[in-house]
Scaffold this motif. Structure first.
Motif, short mmCIF file in Angstrom:
data_model
loop_
_atom_site.label_atom_id
_atom_site.label_comp_id
_atom_site.label_asym_id
_atom_site.label_seq_id
_atom_site.Cartn_x
_atom_site.Cartn_y
_atom_site.Cartn_z
N VAL A 1 64.72 15.40 2.86
CA VAL A 1 64.53 14.57 1.66
C VAL A 1 65.56 14.96 0.60
O VAL A 1 66.21 14.11 -0.01
CB VAL A 1 63.09 14.68 1.12
N VAL B 1 62.94 10.85 8.21
CA VAL B 1 63.97 11.27 7.26
C VAL B 1 64.85 12.37 7.88
O VAL B 1 66.04 12.44 7.61
CB VAL B 1 63.35 11.69 5.91
N CYS C 1 58.21 9.44 -1.32
CA CYS C 1 57.40 9.90 -0.18
C CYS C 1 55.94 9.81 -0.61
O CYS C 1 55.36 10.81 -1.04
CB CYS C 1 57.75 11.33 0.20
N VAL D 1 63.26 12.35 -6.70
CA VAL D 1 62.33 12.35 -5.57
C VAL D 1 60.92 12.23 -6.15
O VAL D 1 60.56 12.94 -7.07
CB VAL D 1 62.43 13.65 -4.74
#
Length: 121
Positions: free
Chosen positions: A81, A48, A62, A89
């Motif tokens: 990220v 990433v 993730c 996320v």
């Protein structure tokens, strides 16, 4: 974006639900496993942190990635990220205890259920 997609467990599930998924992993051999199971998958061999700044995604997952990072690389990972994500996320981590990690991270997914090739973890 499926960060650290490995053999594609999450990618495959999302593709089967009709989502547009980009799968990212530094391991070309694991990306080959993913492509053998999901030939239409979009994959990127890298991390990433190595994504171009213009690469953004609606959601970033993730799953079982952070336990592979050192404490010195974690801040750069989190920043990358955040830069890549325009929305949600999702982060998860395996049980880091020796017995729980082995049972949940190796024995069940690799040897009992066959979800991942032996030696993935």
């Amino acid at each position: 974006l499926d960060v650290g997609c490995g053999g594609g467990i999450l990618t495959g599930s999302l593709l089967n639900l009709g989502y547009d998924v980009t799968s990212l992993d530094p391991s070309s051999s694991l990306l080959q496993v993913l492509k053998s199971r999901h030939p239409s998958a979009t994959t990127i061999n890298g991390t990433v942190e190595s994504l171009p700044p213009s690469s953004t995604y609606g959601s970033v997952a993730c799953l079982e990635v952070v336990e592979h990072l050192s404490t010195s690389t974690l801040p750069a990972f989190v920043a990358a990220v955040a830069d890549a994500c325009e929305g949600t996320v999702v982060v998860s981590s395996v049980d880091r205890s020796p017995i729980g990690g082995y049972l949940k991270g190796i024995l069940l997914p690799e040897r009992v259920l066959g979800l991942l090739p032996a030696g993935t973890h």
